[in-house]
Design an enzyme around this catalytic site. Structure first.
Site, short mmCIF file in Angstrom:
data_model
loop_
_atom_site.label_atom_id
_atom_site.label_comp_id
_atom_site.label_asym_id
_atom_site.label_seq_id
_atom_site.Cartn_x
_atom_site.Cartn_y
_atom_site.Cartn_z
N THR A 96 0.87 -1.18 0.00
CA THR A 96 0.00 0.00 0.00
C THR A 96 0.91 1.22 0.00
O THR A 96 1.63 1.45 0.98
CB THR A 96 -0.89 0.02 1.26
OG1 THR A 96 -1.67 -1.17 1.28
CG2 THR A 96 -1.81 1.23 1.25
N LYS A 171 -8.06 1.51 -2.93
CA LYS A 171 -7.76 1.09 -1.55
C LYS A 171 -7.89 2.27 -0.57
O LYS A 171 -8.52 2.15 0.48
CB LYS A 171 -6.34 0.50 -1.52
CG LYS A 171 -5.70 0.44 -0.16
CD LYS A 171 -5.55 -0.94 0.37
CE LYS A 171 -5.10 -0.87 1.82
NZ LYS A 171 -5.09 -2.11 2.51
N LYS A 246 -1.83 5.19 8.52
CA LYS A 246 -1.00 5.23 7.30
C LYS A 246 -1.90 5.46 6.07
O LYS A 246 -1.63 6.33 5.24
CB LYS A 246 -0.22 3.92 7.15
CG LYS A 246 0.52 3.82 5.83
CD LYS A 246 1.08 2.44 5.54
CE LYS A 246 1.58 2.39 4.10
NZ LYS A 246 2.10 1.10 3.70
#
Ligand code: NAD
Length: 296
Positions: A96, A171, A246
């Protein structure tokens, strides 16, 4: 069966690489940490001494690294994947990372003649171990068609979201929505408690009314109504606050660079930063209800 280089075999990459071994692929694994490489080699992978060594003879490269800077390093640096892999190798990054890094590596890979896919996952360590991850992919139809059978050995859902960077975009949009809905769900329970409502009654009503959402019905932040939710295990074993933070920071960076207004996403990032700063970065993200009650 293919020869697959797997670079970054930590909490997620380790079980993903083991699932590729189980499916019969020849896996050449590399990680900077010898400790995490060992269980993958014990499971049948070949241990490599560098990224260059891992990609030697590979037809496919999969990377699962912490952040954009690591991905840029592994692909773009001298001795990295782009300068070492043989032409025609399919490159898949499942980390990611920020969209700008994903697009920069896409562009460099394309220029060097490689098909590249950004393919971040959801499903956590449990999903990586069980081979039930969801892959959100960005890249060409051709790269996706080549990657799909391999990704299906590590996940149960593999979706092409669009072109370069679209997997990362999907995402962070999803996780920003999740964070906002979780905070909203927590606030509703905290208000309900102050008003003397039984949490189970509030759950029964809201879960069949217009307030229902995944954060309520699958991941309820108060113990009781959903027995499998981390709230029943003292907020352990789920999706750590540090990882949610994050993703929220990545969403804010993307919003700034794309000029999108995401005021609730910004607020969610602030609240999770505060929760993490109070020492709860390892706690499941639904544990933020404690801070909203004034307990954390
Ligand atoms: P991790 O820190 O356990 O694993 C990353 C591994 O990369 C480490 O073992 C590290 O030594 C290795 N590494 C770093 N730089 C390297 C380099 N230059 N060459 C070789 N190896 C290198 O992290 P993780 O939990 O496995 O997460 C990996 C990625 O997956 C992250 O981008 C994370 O955001 C994402 N992710 C994690 C989860 C989760 O629940 N852990 C869920 C979804 C997505």
């Amino acid at each position: 069966m293919s020869t697959i280089a797997f670079i970054g075999v930590g909490n997620m990459g380790g079980p993903m690489a083991r699932n590729l071994v189980k499916a019969g692929h020849a896996v050449r694994a590399f990680d900077m940490s010898a400790a995490v490489l060992k269980p993958v080699v014990d499971a049948g992978a070949t241990g490599a001494s560098s990224a260059r060594d891992a990609v030697n003879g590979a037809e496919i490269v999969v990377t699962m690294l912490p952040a954009g800077q690591h991905v840029r390093g592994v692909y773009l640096e001298e001795g990295g994947v782009l300068s070492s892999a043989k032409k025609g190798t399919l490159l898949i990054d499942s980390s990611t990372i920020d969209i700008d890094s994903a697009r920069a590596v896409h562009a460099a890979a394309e220029k060097a003649g490689f098909a590249f896919l950004d393919a971040p996952v959801s499903g956590g360590v449990g999903g990586a171990e069980a081979g039930t991850l969801t892959f959100m992919c960005g890249g060409s139809d051709e790269a996706f068609a080549r990657a799909k059978p391999v990704l299906e050995k590590m996940g149960k859902k593999v979706v092409l979201a669009g072109g370069a960077g679209a997997g990362q975009a999907a995402k962070i949009c999803n996780n920003m929505l999740l964070a906002i809905s979780m905070i909203g769900t927590c606030e509703a329970f905290v208000l309900g408690e102050k008003l003397g409502l039984d949490p189970q009654k509030l759950f029964d009503i809201a879960s069949t009314s217009s307030g229902q959402c995944w954060s309520l019905t699958t991941y309820c932040p108060v113990p009781g109504p959903v027995p499998t939710a981390p709230s029943n295990r003292d907020y352990t074993g789920g999706f750590a606050t540090a990882l949610m933070l994050k993703d929220l920071k990545l969403a804010q960076a993307a919003a700034q660079s794309a000029g999108a207004a995401t005021p609730l996403g910004a607020e969610a990032a602030q609240l999770y930063a505060l929760f993490a700063a109070k020492g709860h970065s390892g706690v499941d993200f639904s544990g933020i209800i404690r801070m909203l009650r004034g307990q954390a």
